[in-house]
Design a protein around this motif. Structure first.
Motif, mmCIF file in Angstrom:
data_model
loop_
_atom_site.group_PDB
_atom_site.id
_atom_site.type_symbol
_atom_site.label_atom_id
_atom_site.label_comp_id
_atom_site.label_asym_id
_atom_site.label_seq_id
_atom_site.Cartn_x
_atom_site.Cartn_y
_atom_site.Cartn_z
ATOM 1 N N VAL A 11 0.810 -1.218 0.000
ATOM 2 C CA VAL A 11 0.000 0.000 0.000
ATOM 3 C C VAL A 11 0.843 1.269 0.000
ATOM 4 O O VAL A 11 1.806 1.386 0.758
ATOM 5 N N VAL A 12 0.440 2.230 -0.859
ATOM 6 C CA VAL A 12 0.941 3.597 -0.749
ATOM 7 C C VAL A 12 -0.212 4.461 -0.238
ATOM 8 O O VAL A 12 -1.327 4.369 -0.741
ATOM 9 N N VAL A 13 0.040 5.254 0.800
ATOM 10 C CA VAL A 13 -0.979 6.136 1.359
ATOM 11 C C VAL A 13 -0.829 7.518 0.725
ATOM 12 O O VAL A 13 0.179 8.192 0.931
ATOM 13 N N GLN A 14 -1.839 7.938 -0.057
ATOM 14 C CA GLN A 14 -1.801 9.275 -0.668
ATOM 15 C C GLN A 14 -2.330 10.278 0.348
ATOM 16 O O GLN A 14 -3.457 10.140 0.826
ATOM 17 N N GLY A 15 -1.504 11.255 0.681
ATOM 18 C CA GLY A 15 -1.864 12.207 1.734
ATOM 19 C C GLY A 15 -1.416 11.707 3.100
ATOM 20 O O GLY A 15 -2.083 11.924 4.110
ATOM 21 N N ILE A 16 -0.255 11.053 3.154
ATOM 22 C CA ILE A 16 0.192 10.406 4.394
ATOM 23 C C ILE A 16 0.631 11.409 5.462
ATOM 24 O O ILE A 16 0.616 11.088 6.652
ATOM 25 N N GLY A 21 -4.381 11.098 7.399
ATOM 26 C CA GLY A 21 -3.493 10.148 6.730
ATOM 27 C C GLY A 21 -2.520 9.523 7.716
ATOM 28 O O GLY A 21 -2.316 8.306 7.735
ATOM 29 N N LYS A 22 -1.935 10.377 8.553
ATOM 30 C CA LYS A 22 -0.941 9.902 9.515
ATOM 31 C C LYS A 22 -1.587 8.950 10.528
ATOM 32 O O LYS A 22 -1.094 7.861 10.791
ATOM 33 N N THR A 25 -2.695 5.681 8.922
ATOM 34 C CA THR A 25 -1.549 4.868 8.510
ATOM 35 C C THR A 25 -1.067 4.039 9.714
ATOM 36 O O THR A 25 -0.834 2.829 9.599
ATOM 37 N N ARG A 26 -0.970 4.713 10.863
ATOM 38 C CA ARG A 26 -0.561 3.982 12.084
ATOM 39 C C ARG A 26 -1.514 2.845 12.379
ATOM 40 O O ARG A 26 -1.107 1.724 12.690
ATOM 41 N N GLN A 27 -2.823 3.129 12.298
ATOM 42 C CA GLN A 27 -3.829 2.098 12.579
ATOM 43 C C GLN A 27 -3.699 0.927 11.607
ATOM 44 O O GLN A 27 -3.818 -0.235 11.987
ATOM 45 N N MET A 28 -3.457 1.247 10.346
ATOM 46 C CA MET A 28 -3.336 0.195 9.322
ATOM 47 C C MET A 28 -2.100 -0.664 9.588
ATOM 48 O O MET A 28 -2.167 -1.891 9.534
ATOM 49 N N VAL A 29 -0.986 0.005 9.880
ATOM 50 C CA VAL A 29 0.258 -0.721 10.139
ATOM 51 C C VAL A 29 0.077 -1.627 11.362
ATOM 52 O O VAL A 29 0.458 -2.797 11.359
ATOM 53 N N GLY A 45 11.116 12.538 0.371
ATOM 54 C CA GLY A 45 12.371 12.459 1.112
ATOM 55 C C GLY A 45 12.155 12.398 2.613
ATOM 56 O O GLY A 45 13.022 11.927 3.346
ATOM 57 N N GLN A 46 10.970 12.865 3.081
ATOM 58 C CA GLN A 46 10.672 12.734 4.518
ATOM 59 C C GLN A 46 10.195 11.307 4.804
ATOM 60 O O GLN A 46 10.101 10.467 3.905
ATOM 61 N N ASP A 47 9.865 11.025 6.084
ATOM 62 C CA ASP A 47 9.232 9.743 6.386
ATOM 63 C C ASP A 47 8.193 9.919 7.483
ATOM 64 O O ASP A 47 8.210 10.900 8.222
ATOM 65 N N VAL A 48 7.249 9.006 7.540
ATOM 66 C CA VAL A 48 6.230 8.979 8.600
ATOM 67 C C VAL A 48 6.375 7.641 9.309
ATOM 68 O O VAL A 48 6.131 6.595 8.706
ATOM 69 N N ASP A 49 6.791 7.655 10.561
ATOM 70 C CA ASP A 49 7.043 6.410 11.312
ATOM 71 C C ASP A 49 7.949 5.458 10.531
ATOM 72 O O ASP A 49 7.734 4.247 10.539
ATOM 73 N N GLY A 50 8.916 6.001 9.821
ATOM 74 C CA GLY A 50 9.826 5.155 9.069
ATOM 75 C C GLY A 50 9.338 4.769 7.682
ATOM 76 O O GLY A 50 10.064 4.129 6.919
ATOM 77 N N ILE A 51 8.098 5.162 7.351
ATOM 78 C CA ILE A 51 7.578 4.868 5.999
ATOM 79 C C ILE A 51 8.019 5.990 5.064
ATOM 80 O O ILE A 51 7.754 7.162 5.341
ATOM 81 N N PRO A 52 8.704 5.661 3.951
ATOM 82 C CA PRO A 52 9.222 6.715 3.077
ATOM 83 C C PRO A 52 8.103 7.486 2.367
ATOM 84 O O PRO A 52 7.112 6.901 1.934
ATOM 85 N N VAL A 53 8.296 8.813 2.290
ATOM 86 C CA VAL A 53 7.323 9.683 1.629
ATOM 87 C C VAL A 53 7.889 10.126 0.283
ATOM 88 O O VAL A 53 9.057 10.512 0.196
ATOM 89 N N TYR A 54 7.058 10.057 -0.767
ATOM 90 C CA TYR A 54 7.458 10.473 -2.114
ATOM 91 C C TYR A 54 6.559 11.609 -2.590
ATOM 92 O O TYR A 54 5.478 11.827 -2.060
#
Lengths: 289, 383
Positions: A11-16, A21-22, A25-29, A45-54
């Protein structure tokens, strides 16, 4: 087995990086969903809880091999986000956003017809295959692995029926909220067809509501194409004509189309028992199994 | 949902796009009506500007042939109650000498996910009746939203409808202009009934219905500025302020819940167990304590309500937040106005049950039990 999502869904989360979104995403993980990337234009280049953001979905697909997306983008930009996902040839796009302009969805719908991608939503709670993966905002703890498929227009009504099933020890293969908007990607018929072809789904719950004619089309499909037994529920028996009941699509027109009566009788004619209460739906499912 | 435009607002938009409309003036007093008819001449139509269908039948449209009739019509219509709305403005419009009346409309066909253009020679009457009794009298053409209405499609639907040949091309070009307006304004539907063909074979939009998709208002500041509060009653106005999806019904069991499908189901169960729902109220997803308190205030404001059922199945809505809101709202009263039954399930329901002040509310574990108790409460209170 299951339909549309499983352990292999990447899964890629659009609007993470947004609040919703944030959080989800935690709930899903936490539930076990394989979230491999997020997008947020300008925040690559950033990340959310270690998930890479593009910056783009295309990069998320190229770099992380994503094959599905969940859209948590605000309504003004959601149509564009769905287009981006469709143009990247993902297998599945789940749009949670409520309030996407209808003409944006008409254009999305046109593009969708030219791709092999499945769109669920918008204005929906998402999809869950218990024990494997959830894409969306459904509360994972009420679901249990099992053999009943569920398809519904509404989120909270889904939770109600699922809890009536789970309390009796009846688990689910996959549960899908298709959304309460007038124009949506996956219809009742699409979901029913997939459940019919899933050998592990032994019975199906279909929760409809007033407005439109999707439930009538579903009834026709069930009568002509399904061996798997289906039990139904229709919300909005007491809705007055001409009033929108919360969902943009939930309206009985002035000329009387889209009524609960019409949907219930179409389902009954197709051999589908329709519960007067959500608990009665669970009774019917118990009888089938 | 949709934002309705008044006839005069829609006609301003039409006129700007080059669609001919009758000469008209907006008036909000008898004097202004008389000034308007003096300029426009007779016959003149005096038309109530309220968001109500079937204005003509309800007495909201009158034709005046002279000064006396104009004054009488202005006095009758201004201030009148039209299906719950007070008329404070009328459109004074030049009468049109017509030979044919057509129906032209564009709406979203939800089952196809595409806009559809509709044309009929049976204009001037209730088109829903035509659609039911003689569906072939309305020609339809679906529109690809990526490309818009092609000119050939406009011609096709016009020929199919049997529009007189001498004006067919004009009606077709009228239709393409209308679709451009539909798209550029994010309309959910546009309906002109009737479109008049004059004795000079000109085309005029004699009426105008135009509704805007309010989810798209963020990109139409000009249209958003035209929005006027139009509620059928004070309670719906209050719900508008609070930002709730609310519909008032005629019963006495007040209903609060989260999620449209579940709230509708709660209404249906009240009915199923022998009660009568007073309202639909959806607090939406992820509501915080203040919103929950506002919802209770909303339902208590309805004098018909004898009992309340609060049904929450939390996904993104948290039971502890809901419980906090219920406590806050009820603790502000010296005496609880009407009995409240609460059922909490889903996310943080257990935490919510611990917080909930059970001296102030009745608690039930299942949806069915909660509804039955609320129905019973309503029966007892109303006796």
């Amino acid at each position: 087995m299951s339909i549309f999502v499983d352990d292999d869904t990447r899964v890629v989360v659009q609007g993470i990086t947004g609040g919703e979104g944030k959080f989800h995403t935690r709930q899903m993980v936490e539930y076990g969903t394989n979230v491999v990337a997020g997008t947020s234009p300008g925040k690559g280049g950033q990340d959310v809880d270690g998930i890479p953001v593009y910056d783009t979905v295309e990069e998320a697909v190229d770099e992380e091999d994503a094959n599905a997306s969940v859209v948590f983008v605000p309504p003004a930009f959601a149509g564009d986000a769905i287009f981006e996902a469709l143009d990247t040839d993902l297998d599945l796009v789940v749009a949670i956003t409520e309030g996407v302009p209808t003409q944006d969805m008409a254009k999305v719908n046109k593009r969708l017809s030219e791709t092999d991608t499945r769109l669920i939503g918008p204005n929906c709670p998402g999809i869950i295959t218990p024990g494997e993966s959830k894409l969306g905002i459904l509360p994972g703890n009420i679901f249990e692995e099992g053999n009943v498929g569920l398809v519904s227009r509404s989120g909270t009504l889904t939770y109600q029926v699922v809890s009536n099933l789970t309390e009796r020890g009846i688990g689910q293969t996959t549960a899908i909220g298709i959304g309460g908007d007038p124009i949506i990607g996956t219809s009742f018929v699409d979901a029913l067809e997939a459940f019919e072809n899933d050998p592990d789904t032994h019975a199906v719950v279909m929760c409809g509501e007033i407005g439109g004619e999707d439930e009538e089309q579903a009834a026709k499909f069930i009568a002509e194409n399904m061996d798997t037994p289906v039990a139904g529920f229709i919300a909005g028996r007491t809705a007055p004509p001409g009033k929108r009941m919360g969902h943009a699509g939930a309206i009985v027109s002035g000329s009387g189309t889209g009524t609960a009566e019409s949907k219930i009788s179409a389902l009954n004619d197709a051999g589908v028992p329709v519960g007067d209460t959500p608990n009665e739906v669970a009774d019917h499912i118990e009888d089938f199994l | 949902m949709v934002m309705k435009l008044h006839e005069y607002q829609a006609k301003d938009i039409f006129a700007e796009a080059g669609i001919p409309v009758p000469e008209s003036r907006l008036a909000s007093s008898v004097e202004e009506v008389m000034e308007a008819v003096e300029e426009i001449g007779y016959p003149a139509a005096i038309k109530a500007q309220v968001h109500v269908g079937g204005r003509g039948k309800a007495g909201g449209i009158k034709i005046a042939m002279d000064e006396d009739e104009a004054r009488q019509a202005a006095e009758d219509i201004l201030g009148m109650d039209l299906k719950g709305y007070t008329v404070d403005r009328v459109l004074v419009e030049a009468g049109v000498d017509f030979e044919n009346e057509l129906y032209v409309g564009i709406t979203m066909d939800r089952s196809e996910g595409k806009p559809v253009a509709m044309v009929s020679t049976e204009g001037g009457v209730n088109i829903e009746e035509v659609a039911e009794e003689n569906p072939d009298a309305i020609a339809r053409e679906h529109i690809d939203p990526a490309f818009g209405l092609h000119p050939y499609q406009a011609r096709k639907v016009v020929f199919e409808a049997g529009i007189p040949r001498d004006v067919a091309f004009d009606v077709a070009s009228f239709l393409t202009t209308l679709y451009d307006l539909y798209e550029s304004n994010d309309a959910s539907d546009i309906e002109i009934n009737p479109v008049m063909i004059t004795s000079d074979r000109d085309i005029i939009a004699a009426d105008a219905v135009m509704n805007i998709d309010d989810d798209a208002l963020f990109r139409h500041d000009d249209l958003a500025a035209m929005e006027e509060d139009a509620y059928e009653n004070d309670l719906e106005a209050k719900a508008g302020e609070y930002g709730f999806d609310y519909v008032r019904l005629s019963g006495n069991v007040g209903i609060i819940g989260n999620g449209a499908g579940l709230v509708m189901t709660t209404l249906d169960l009240v009915d199923y167990f022998g009660g009568e729902p007073a309202n639909f109220l959806d607090i939406g997803g992820g509501a915080k304590a203040e919103r929950v308190a506002n919802a209770l205030d909303m339902v208590f404001s309805d004098e018909n309500v004898d009992s309340v059922v609060f049904n929450i199945f939390g996904g993104i809505t948290r039971g502890d937040e809901v419980a906090k809101g219920i406590n806050e709202a009820l603790e502000s009263f010296d005496e609880i106005p009407k009995p409240v039954v609460v059922r909490l399930a889903g996310t943080n329901a257990e935490e919510g049950m611990e917080i909930l002040n059970t001296d102030l509310v009745q608690v039930e574990g299942t949806l069915e039990d909660a509804v039955q108790r609320a129905v019973k409460n309503a029966q007892e209170v109303s006796q």
